[in-house]
Scaffold this motif. Sequence first.
Motif, PDB file in Angstrom:
ATOM      1  N   LYS A  12       0.858  -1.177   0.000  1.00  0.00           N
ATOM      2  CA  LYS A  12       0.000   0.000   0.000  1.00  0.00           C
ATOM      3  C   LYS A  12       0.891   1.221   0.000  1.00  0.00           C
ATOM      4  N   LYS A  13       2.016   1.050   0.656  1.00  0.00           N
ATOM      5  CA  LYS A  13       2.950   2.179   0.682  1.00  0.00           C
ATOM      6  C   LYS A  13       3.685   2.264  -0.652  1.00  0.00           C
ATOM      7  N   PRO A  14       4.066   3.465  -1.033  1.00  0.00           N
ATOM      8  CA  PRO A  14       4.845   3.590  -2.264  1.00  0.00           C
ATOM      9  C   PRO A  14       6.176   2.857  -2.114  1.00  0.00           C
ATOM     10  N   ARG A  15       6.642   2.293  -3.190  1.00  0.00           N
ATOM     11  CA  ARG A  15       7.884   1.557  -3.130  1.00  0.00           C
ATOM     12  C   ARG A  15       9.051   2.479  -2.847  1.00  0.00           C
ATOM     13  N   SER A  16       9.818   2.115  -1.862  1.00  0.00           N
ATOM     14  CA  SER A  16      10.982   2.937  -1.518  1.00  0.00           C
ATOM     15  C   SER A  16      12.108   2.650  -2.487  1.00  0.00           C
ATOM     16  N   THR A  17      12.880   3.663  -2.767  1.00  0.00           N
ATOM     17  CA  THR A  17      14.033   3.460  -3.634  1.00  0.00           C
ATOM     18  C   THR A  17      15.318   3.383  -2.825  1.00  0.00           C
ATOM     19  N   HIS A  18      15.169   3.280  -1.518  1.00  0.00           N
ATOM     20  CA  HIS A  18      16.359   3.154  -0.695  1.00  0.00           C
ATOM     21  C   HIS A  18      16.963   1.760  -0.876  1.00  0.00           C
ATOM     22  N   TRP A  19      18.283   1.694  -0.886  1.00  0.00           N
ATOM     23  CA  TRP A  19      18.920   0.406  -1.176  1.00  0.00           C
ATOM     24  C   TRP A  19      18.541  -0.693  -0.191  1.00  0.00           C
ATOM     25  N   ALA A  20      18.307  -0.325   1.045  1.00  0.00           N
ATOM     26  CA  ALA A  20      17.933  -1.354   2.024  1.00  0.00           C
ATOM     27  C   ALA A  20      16.569  -1.957   1.672  1.00  0.00           C
ATOM     28  N   ASP A  21      15.662  -1.110   1.217  1.00  0.00           N
ATOM     29  CA  ASP A  21      14.335  -1.594   0.825  1.00  0.00           C
ATOM     30  C   ASP A  21      14.398  -2.398  -0.467  1.00  0.00           C
ATOM     31  N   ILE A  22      15.216  -1.933  -1.379  1.00  0.00           N
ATOM     32  CA  ILE A  22      15.353  -2.649  -2.641  1.00  0.00           C
ATOM     33  C   ILE A  22      15.925  -4.047  -2.397  1.00  0.00           C
ATOM     34  N   THR A  23      16.919  -4.106  -1.515  1.00  0.00           N
ATOM     35  CA  THR A  23      17.503  -5.408  -1.181  1.00  0.00           C
ATOM     36  C   THR A  23      16.476  -6.298  -0.488  1.00  0.00           C
ATOM     37  N   ALA A  24      15.720  -5.716   0.425  1.00  0.00           N
ATOM     38  CA  ALA A  24      14.689  -6.494   1.121  1.00  0.00           C
ATOM     39  C   ALA A  24      13.679  -7.052   0.121  1.00  0.00           C
ATOM     40  N   ASP A  25      13.278  -6.221  -0.826  1.00  0.00           N
ATOM     41  CA  ASP A  25      12.343  -6.685  -1.851  1.00  0.00           C
ATOM     42  C   ASP A  25      12.931  -7.845  -2.645  1.00  0.00           C
ATOM     43  N   LYS A  26      14.195  -7.690  -2.937  1.00  0.00           N
ATOM     44  CA  LYS A  26      14.871  -8.724  -3.718  1.00  0.00           C
ATOM     45  C   LYS A  26      14.911 -10.053  -2.958  1.00  0.00           C
ATOM     46  N   ILE A  27      15.183  -9.959  -1.672  1.00  0.00           N
ATOM     47  CA  ILE A  27      15.236 -11.171  -0.852  1.00  0.00           C
ATOM     48  C   ILE A  27      13.882 -11.871  -0.882  1.00  0.00           C
ATOM     49  N   ILE A  28      12.834 -11.091  -0.710  1.00  0.00           N
ATOM     50  CA  ILE A  28      11.491 -11.672  -0.698  1.00  0.00           C
ATOM     51  C   ILE A  28      11.181 -12.276  -2.063  1.00  0.00           C
ATOM     52  N   ARG A  29      11.536 -11.570  -3.093  1.00  0.00           N
ATOM     53  CA  ARG A  29      11.251 -12.038  -4.449  1.00  0.00           C
ATOM     54  C   ARG A  29      12.009 -13.335  -4.758  1.00  0.00           C
ATOM     55  N   GLU A  30      13.297 -13.350  -4.442  1.00  0.00           N
ATOM     56  CA  GLU A  30      14.109 -14.499  -4.841  1.00  0.00           C
ATOM     57  C   GLU A  30      13.991 -15.693  -3.918  1.00  0.00           C
ATOM     58  N   ARG A  31      13.680 -15.432  -2.665  1.00  0.00           N
ATOM     59  CA  ARG A  31      13.659 -16.532  -1.713  1.00  0.00           C
ATOM     60  C   ARG A  31      12.251 -17.072  -1.479  1.00  0.00           C
ATOM     61  N   GLY A  32      11.271 -16.340  -1.979  1.00  0.00           N
ATOM     62  CA  GLY A  32       9.906 -16.796  -1.843  1.00  0.00           C
ATOM     63  C   GLY A  32       9.375 -16.649  -0.434  1.00  0.00           C
ATOM     64  N   ALA A  33       8.138 -17.037  -0.257  1.00  0.00           N
ATOM     65  CA  ALA A  33       7.514 -16.908   1.053  1.00  0.00           C
ATOM     66  C   ALA A  33       8.171 -17.870   2.030  1.00  0.00           C
ATOM     67  N   LYS A  34       8.591 -17.353   3.157  1.00  0.00           N
ATOM     68  CA  LYS A  34       9.198 -18.204   4.172  1.00  0.00           C
ATOM     69  C   LYS A  34       8.640 -17.819   5.531  1.00  0.00           C
ATOM     70  N   GLU A  35       8.733 -18.774   6.430  1.00  0.00           N
ATOM     71  CA  GLU A  35       8.277 -18.494   7.784  1.00  0.00           C
ATOM     72  C   GLU A  35       9.140 -17.385   8.381  1.00  0.00           C
ATOM     73  N   HIS A  36      10.447 -17.496   8.116  1.00  0.00           N
ATOM     74  CA  HIS A  36      11.308 -16.366   8.451  1.00  0.00           C
ATOM     75  C   HIS A  36      12.520 -16.364   7.532  1.00  0.00           C
ATOM     76  N   PHE A  37      13.120 -15.200   7.383  1.00  0.00           N
ATOM     77  CA  PHE A  37      14.336 -15.073   6.593  1.00  0.00           C
ATOM     78  C   PHE A  37      15.535 -15.001   7.540  1.00  0.00           C
ATOM     79  N   THR A  38      16.662 -15.512   7.053  1.00  0.00           N
ATOM     80  CA  THR A  38      17.870 -15.440   7.858  1.00  0.00           C
ATOM     81  C   THR A  38      18.895 -14.543   7.168  1.00  0.00           C
ATOM     82  N   CYS A  39      19.298 -13.520   7.891  1.00  0.00           N
ATOM     83  CA  CYS A  39      20.301 -12.603   7.367  1.00  0.00           C
ATOM     84  C   CYS A  39      21.563 -12.764   8.201  1.00  0.00           C
TER      85      CYS A  39
END
Length: 529
Positions: A5-32
């Motif tokens: 709902k929020k506009p997509r952030s162009t900050h690198w941290a948000d872009i990376t987070a989006d990428k993680i979600i996109r590439e790793r798919g839905a998970k119960e939790h992510f490990t960084c």
Amino acid sequence: MSDNKKPRSTHWADITADKIIRERGAKEHFTCASGITPSGTVHIGNFREIISVELVVRALREKGEKVRFIYSWDDYDVFRKVPKNMPQQELLETYLRKPIVVVPDVLGDQESYAAANEKDLEKLLPIVGVDPEYIYQAKRYRNSEYAEGIKTALIHKDDIRRQLDESRTTPLAAAWMPVSVFCTACDRDTTTVTGWDGDYGVSYSCECGHEETVDLRTTHAVKLPWRIDWPMRWKQEDVDFEPAGKDHHSEGGSFDTARKTSKEVYNHEPPVTFQYDFIRVKGRGGKISSSSGEVISLTDVLEIYQPEIVRYLFAGTRPNAEFAISFDLDVLKIYEDYDKCERTFFNKPETEKALKKWEKQARIYELSQVGAVPETMPYQIQIRHLCNLLQNYSGDIDGVVEYLGDVKPEQEGRLRQRALCAWNWIKDFAPEDFKFALRSEADGKVELDDKNTEAVRRLAIIVKEDMESMDEKEFGTKVYDMMKELELESAEFFIAVYQVLVSKEKGPRLISFLYTIGKDKVLSLLNLY
RNA sequence: GGGCCGUUAGCUCAGCUGGUAGAGCAGCAGACUCUUAAUCUGCGGGUCAAAGGUUCGAUUCCUUUACGGCUCACCA
């Protein structure tokens, strides 16, 4: 991957987070993951990795994801070189080739050299809002927790050899084994693996003469070399994201081979990553390279920069760009930039175009906060003004806070922190021109000629009569009128007054300086003449 | 030799999920009888390294080239 709902952030941290979600798919939790070998003081360059991961972790959590943030202390690595700046060099030399976790802490009373370096950082990280789950690799290895991972490496040793040889100039020896062993008799890794039974049994001989066969499930002796250790742990912890320095990130570098090993041997998709660049240090008197032993740590940076501003430095710069942490006059500029960013955040614009710009700044501001974004704007005080006030008060922060008067309780913490940093900066790094100390009555008089003495006396009168009733501008005019009357060059007059006040020929802009010093104190000095 | 990154106003850099460029500093002009890079106001037509390509349209995507930096090829 849901529609925001929020506009997509162009900050690198948000872009990376989006990428993680996109590439790793839905998970119960992510490990960084992040990690480092505590083989010396953890310096500010190392900190870049930790804070980079933290920013991504935060971005993920704000998107509603659960995240495990692990920080690996690679304290089962070999002690390969005695740092030049350490005492007891001879003693330390006797520990070479042993794991750093057994090297004594010659500087303090921690249980080991590794632990000392670890504790130093661990107590600092919460200050900048970083709170990972620490994993101590020595403990893991000694508890044989990686027995299966090591066995997997042994089973696939020929695959691994091939992967590593692809980027080596000299191929690995035929007898090469994908493990290293710390001798159980002498603790050193001066060993040769002589056999593997195809299961959990590994035999080795050591230069010290010791020979034995150990069982991976019970021994503490066997370790994987870095390039294999890394992917094994990706698998073990199911790592989804881990950045790395540029030294790891070229073809043939460790991330590259680890990627292959991860896929082909451990059957784990390598984590999302990015490369971060190095940090330069500016304004600390030249000798700051690690080879000379002097290293800039997070402690050093926190003495000069507020925690939010430390984060701001990293959140506001793309990870793949090199930048300098400055200790010189740039410090003032950084504080001003941060304050501007803060003002921007609390002043959201109306128009769409302005809004777009605002969003970027606002995001940087949010990510710079140690905790939640403050509800009311923090007390803003120009760093230069604060520096002057502190010098007026000889570093007495209580005095400055009291002088300011209008500080709300919720604002006081940050203000005091800033004052502390500013004072540290003045003491240690400010150029001489910038510094001053107010004279006191006890210091007596300075030599002045008749004309200047007269001017100082006249100034005293004006201060006494008009300073409180006039604003700075009006008061200033009055002072200049007086100079004119005495046919005094302004430059000459200023030199005299600064001599009287601070024993120097220059000082902060006079009129406002008089106001910050305060009428009584000014008069006590002027009235000596 | 391989790889990565960069090349945008004099300087330092933003901008890059494509719609013909922005900030700070410097500079210039003006204001202020004032100084700790002083403050305020005004002023930015720079082939976005070069050449191709994709596109209605590219600084922003792709390819090639040049220059610069870093890194790997030993260990972690």
